[in-house]
Design a protein around this motif. Structure first.
Motif, PDB file in Angstrom:
ATOM      1  N   GLY A 197      -9.543  58.364  28.560  1.00 24.42           N
ATOM      2  CA  GLY A 197     -10.891  57.821  28.408  1.00 24.42           C
ATOM      3  C   GLY A 197     -10.930  56.369  27.981  1.00 24.42           C
ATOM      4  N   HIS A 198     -10.060  55.975  27.031  1.00 30.14           N
ATOM      5  CA  HIS A 198     -10.068  54.608  26.524  1.00 30.14           C
ATOM      6  C   HIS A 198      -9.332  53.639  27.455  1.00 30.14           C
ATOM      7  N   ALA A 199      -8.666  54.165  28.503  1.00 28.01           N
ATOM      8  CA  ALA A 199      -7.802  53.323  29.335  1.00 28.01           C
ATOM      9  C   ALA A 199      -8.422  52.988  30.685  1.00 28.01           C
ATOM     10  N   VAL A 200      -9.668  53.406  30.943  1.00 26.87           N
ATOM     11  CA  VAL A 200     -10.259  53.235  32.274  1.00 26.87           C
ATOM     12  C   VAL A 200     -10.327  51.759  32.662  1.00 26.87           C
ATOM     13  N   ASP A 201     -11.013  50.953  31.854  1.00 32.26           N
ATOM     14  CA  ASP A 201     -11.137  49.529  32.194  1.00 32.26           C
ATOM     15  C   ASP A 201      -9.779  48.826  32.177  1.00 32.26           C
ATOM     16  N   LYS A 202      -8.923  49.211  31.235  1.00 32.99           N
ATOM     17  CA  LYS A 202      -7.591  48.592  31.150  1.00 32.99           C
ATOM     18  C   LYS A 202      -6.777  48.876  32.414  1.00 32.99           C
ATOM     19  N   PHE A 203      -6.894  50.101  32.918  1.00 37.24           N
ATOM     20  CA  PHE A 203      -6.154  50.447  34.126  1.00 37.24           C
ATOM     21  C   PHE A 203      -6.611  49.600  35.311  1.00 37.24           C
ATOM     22  N   TYR A 204      -7.909  49.521  35.534  1.00 35.21           N
ATOM     23  CA  TYR A 204      -8.396  48.777  36.697  1.00 35.21           C
ATOM     24  C   TYR A 204      -8.192  47.278  36.538  1.00 35.21           C
ATOM     25  N   ASN A 205      -8.222  46.789  35.292  1.00 37.77           N
ATOM     26  CA  ASN A 205      -7.931  45.383  35.066  1.00 37.77           C
ATOM     27  C   ASN A 205      -6.471  45.078  35.374  1.00 37.77           C
ATOM     28  N   ALA A 206      -5.574  45.980  34.950  1.00 39.02           N
ATOM     29  CA  ALA A 206      -4.149  45.800  35.262  1.00 39.02           C
ATOM     30  C   ALA A 206      -3.904  45.904  36.757  1.00 39.02           C
ATOM     31  N   MET A 207      -4.605  46.814  37.401  1.00 38.42           N
ATOM     32  CA  MET A 207      -4.462  46.998  38.844  1.00 38.42           C
ATOM     33  C   MET A 207      -4.883  45.734  39.599  1.00 38.42           C
ATOM     34  N   SER A 208      -5.858  45.006  39.034  1.00 38.53           N
ATOM     35  CA  SER A 208      -6.333  43.787  39.708  1.00 38.53           C
ATOM     36  C   SER A 208      -5.289  42.681  39.691  1.00 38.53           C
ATOM     37  N   ASN A 209      -4.197  42.859  38.924  1.00 36.32           N
ATOM     38  CA  ASN A 209      -3.095  41.892  38.967  1.00 36.32           C
ATOM     39  C   ASN A 209      -2.298  41.999  40.259  1.00 36.32           C
ATOM     40  N   TRP A 210      -2.361  43.185  40.889  1.00 34.49           N
ATOM     41  CA  TRP A 210      -1.534  43.362  42.088  1.00 34.49           C
ATOM     42  C   TRP A 210      -2.312  43.834  43.311  1.00 34.49           C
ATOM     43  N   ALA A 211      -3.653  43.918  43.197  1.00 34.28           N
ATOM     44  CA  ALA A 211      -4.444  44.351  44.346  1.00 34.28           C
ATOM     45  C   ALA A 211      -5.874  43.847  44.209  1.00 34.28           C
ATOM     46  N   ILE A 212      -6.544  43.741  45.342  1.00 30.14           N
ATOM     47  CA  ILE A 212      -7.956  43.368  45.372  1.00 30.14           C
ATOM     48  C   ILE A 212      -8.698  44.429  46.171  1.00 30.14           C
ATOM     49  N   MET A 213      -9.911  44.765  45.744  1.00 32.27           N
ATOM     50  CA  MET A 213     -10.710  45.757  46.458  1.00 32.27           C
ATOM     51  C   MET A 213     -12.070  45.158  46.784  1.00 32.27           C
ATOM     52  N   LEU A 214     -12.541  45.398  48.016  1.00 31.84           N
ATOM     53  CA  LEU A 214     -13.875  44.949  48.385  1.00 31.84           C
ATOM     54  C   LEU A 214     -14.453  45.836  49.467  1.00 31.84           C
ATOM     55  N   THR A 215     -15.750  46.082  49.359  1.00 35.45           N
ATOM     56  CA  THR A 215     -16.484  46.812  50.388  1.00 35.45           C
ATOM     57  C   THR A 215     -17.267  45.857  51.281  1.00 35.45           C
ATOM     58  N   LYS A 216     -17.463  44.624  50.778  1.00 33.24           N
ATOM     59  CA  LYS A 216     -18.160  43.565  51.506  1.00 33.24           C
ATOM     60  C   LYS A 216     -17.784  42.248  50.843  1.00 33.24           C
ATOM     61  N   PRO A 217     -17.953  41.103  51.539  1.00 32.62           N
ATOM     62  CA  PRO A 217     -17.550  39.816  50.955  1.00 32.62           C
ATOM     63  C   PRO A 217     -18.230  39.519  49.622  1.00 32.62           C
ATOM     64  N   GLN A 218     -19.450  39.998  49.431  1.00 30.60           N
ATOM     65  CA  GLN A 218     -20.186  39.732  48.194  1.00 30.60           C
ATOM     66  C   GLN A 218     -19.465  40.293  46.969  1.00 30.60           C
ATOM     67  N   ASP A 219     -18.640  41.314  47.161  1.00 30.19           N
ATOM     68  CA  ASP A 219     -17.921  41.918  46.027  1.00 30.19           C
ATOM     69  C   ASP A 219     -16.971  40.941  45.364  1.00 30.19           C
ATOM     70  N   ILE A 220     -16.505  39.931  46.101  1.00 26.04           N
ATOM     71  CA  ILE A 220     -15.583  38.949  45.517  1.00 26.04           C
ATOM     72  C   ILE A 220     -16.205  37.548  45.520  1.00 26.04           C
ATOM     73  N   GLY A 221     -17.539  37.492  45.545  1.00 27.11           N
ATOM     74  CA  GLY A 221     -18.232  36.223  45.334  1.00 27.11           C
ATOM     75  C   GLY A 221     -18.623  35.455  46.567  1.00 27.11           C
ATOM     76  N   PHE A 222     -18.474  36.040  47.752  1.00 31.59           N
ATOM     77  CA  PHE A 222     -18.792  35.324  48.987  1.00 31.59           C
ATOM     78  C   PHE A 222     -20.070  35.906  49.600  1.00 31.59           C
ATOM     79  N   ASP A 223     -21.145  35.160  49.540  1.00 30.86           N
ATOM     80  CA  ASP A 223     -22.433  35.624  50.056  1.00 30.86           C
ATOM     81  C   ASP A 223     -22.516  35.275  51.532  1.00 30.86           C
ATOM     82  N   MET A 224     -22.126  36.226  52.381  1.00 31.96           N
ATOM     83  CA  MET A 224     -22.053  35.962  53.811  1.00 31.96           C
ATOM     84  C   MET A 224     -23.008  36.862  54.577  1.00 31.96           C
TER      85      MET A 224
END
Length: 428
Positions: A197-224
């Protein structure tokens, strides 16, 4: 040392040294250039990008970047029919393929890994089975490869084994290290793991060191503009089954995974008839089947249908699937495990699932062959079920919710490198 400090020591992951990108192909959109930069800057990286976001062009650019850096060959490994599609994309966008090799998973045993400075695994969710022969082969062959990249749309929801396999393939944390750090074993199911329970955000933050996830460009700051999915319409056609001679007043409304195939055989005739009726409309359809016998029988009942089966030679499968994408015939009949990955069937806006099973990933990937960015028409998804299989649909819905939660958590916890986004014309 308190527990939080202990967790920080356990969450350390390997850091790899990449390089700054060379000038990129002019056909890449800004968000695609940004992702390619993350790839080569990290040296080993995962891209979990939804269907239709241009994974192929990003793979090609990532490969050519590593070739320019090392002057050694790059390998793109993918399902057979996707190889032909990738080659067409390379020609279309004028990529220099002199040292970029493309091959399919089945041909891996003919590859000398020492010839390549980089490996790109397309549809990398194939590595989900941590004991699978292909997964072990990829890991062993390319254990010392300098640059490694994994591309997929759907790491399975609530499946730490697959996410752990990606982490281990990319040489960050091993699967076991990741499980020990962030997960706890479900006491009711010895093979199931869930996030602490206490590790949810920590896990996904650590995962973002080696992967990126997006469903649309807006998810990573690109308004297209233009990245909006068309309407999708799910319809369930429930078949009322004959009463079983089991001493009960009514048939069970839930089927177990053990009894699932038996129930499909028992209801084969009714399901085939319904599928043939739905596919009689003179538009393109994909009919997804589970068993060989229902595949051949439903093909015979539908005018203009062509079957792609497991018995076909690999080259035959590729030829037929590409022919359907080119509108050379009207109805494709096949199994999800044959055609669920990587293919673009925007020419088809109607899918018929004769035997939906418990796999959300299989359903999701199959649906996204038609329902993807660039599809202009409403996509109709027709699910043929029975009164005894209602828990199948409920299981799929539950897994879909888990997948959406995973997407939201990872997107929320991603480190988006604000300074690097700005150079692509985005105000973060």
């Amino acid at each position: 040392m308190n527990y939080q400090d202990f967790l920080k020591t356990k969450s350390k992951i390997q850091i790899h040294k990449g390089f700054s990108p060379f000038e990129m192909n002019k056909n890449l959109f800004p968000f695609q250039k940004f992702i390619v930069e993350r790839n080569v800057s990290k040296a080993k990286y995962g891209v979990f990008a939804d269907c239709g976001l241009g994974k192929t062009i990003m793979e090609l650019e990532t490969a050519t970047q590593t070739v320019r850096k090392t002057n050694k060959k790059a390998l793109i490994l993918s399902p057979l029919v996707v190889v032909a599609q990738t080659k067409r994309e390379a020609e279309k966008f004028d990529f220099d393929m002199d040292k970029v090799v493309m091959t399919n998973f089945e041909n891996l045993h003919n590859i000398n890994p020492n010839e390549f400075s980089s490996l790109i695994v397309d549809e990398s969710s194939i590595m989900k089975n941590f004991e699978g022969k292909l997964k072990k082969q990829i890991f062993d062959y390319f254990r010392n490869t300098e640059y490694k990249f994994a591309f997929t749309a759907t790491p399975s929801p609530n499946d730490p084994m697959e996410i752990g396999n990606h982490s281990e393939f990319l040489d960050y944390q091993t699967r076991l290290e990741m499980l020990a750090t962030y997960f706890i074993n479900d006491q009711d199911h010895t093979s199931k793991w869930r996030l602490k329970g206490h590790a949810v955000d920590k896990f996904y933050n650590a995962m973002s060191n080696w992967a990126i996830m997006l469903t649309k460009p807006q998810d990573i700051g690109f308004d297209m503009p233009g990245y909006d999915l068309s309407e999708i319409n799910y319809q369930e056609f429930k078949i009322e089954t004959d009463k079983l001679n089991n001493g009960l007043l009514f048939n069970d409304l839930a089927i177990s995974a053990t009894d699932f195939n038996g129930e499909l055989r028992r209801t084969k005739k009714q399901r085939i008839e319904k599928a043939a009726e739905l596919a009689s409309k003179k538009t393109n359809h994909i009919v997804w089947v589970k068993h060989n016998e229902e595949s051949s029988e439903v093909t015979k009942m539908i005018d203009g249908a062509i079957e792609v089966s497991g018995a076909d030679r690999p080259e035959e499968k590729a030829e037929k699937l590409l022919a359907f994408a080119n509108d050379e015939f009207r109805v494709l009949v096949t199994k999800s495990k044959i055609a669920q990955y990587g293919l673009n069937f925007q020419n088809c806006a109607s899918q018929i699932f004769m035997s939906p099973d418990f796999s959300f990933e299989s359903l999701y990937q199959s649906v996204r062959r038609s329902h993807r960015f660039g599809q202009k028409n409403r996509v109709d998804i027709n699910l043929i079920t029975t009164d005894t299989m209602q828990n199948v649909i409920e299981t799929i819905k539950t897994k879909e919710e888990q997948f959406k939660i995973m997407q939201q958590l990872m997107i929320k916890n991603q480190n988006l490198w604000t300074k690097d986004i700005k150079q692509y014309g985005v105000t973060a």
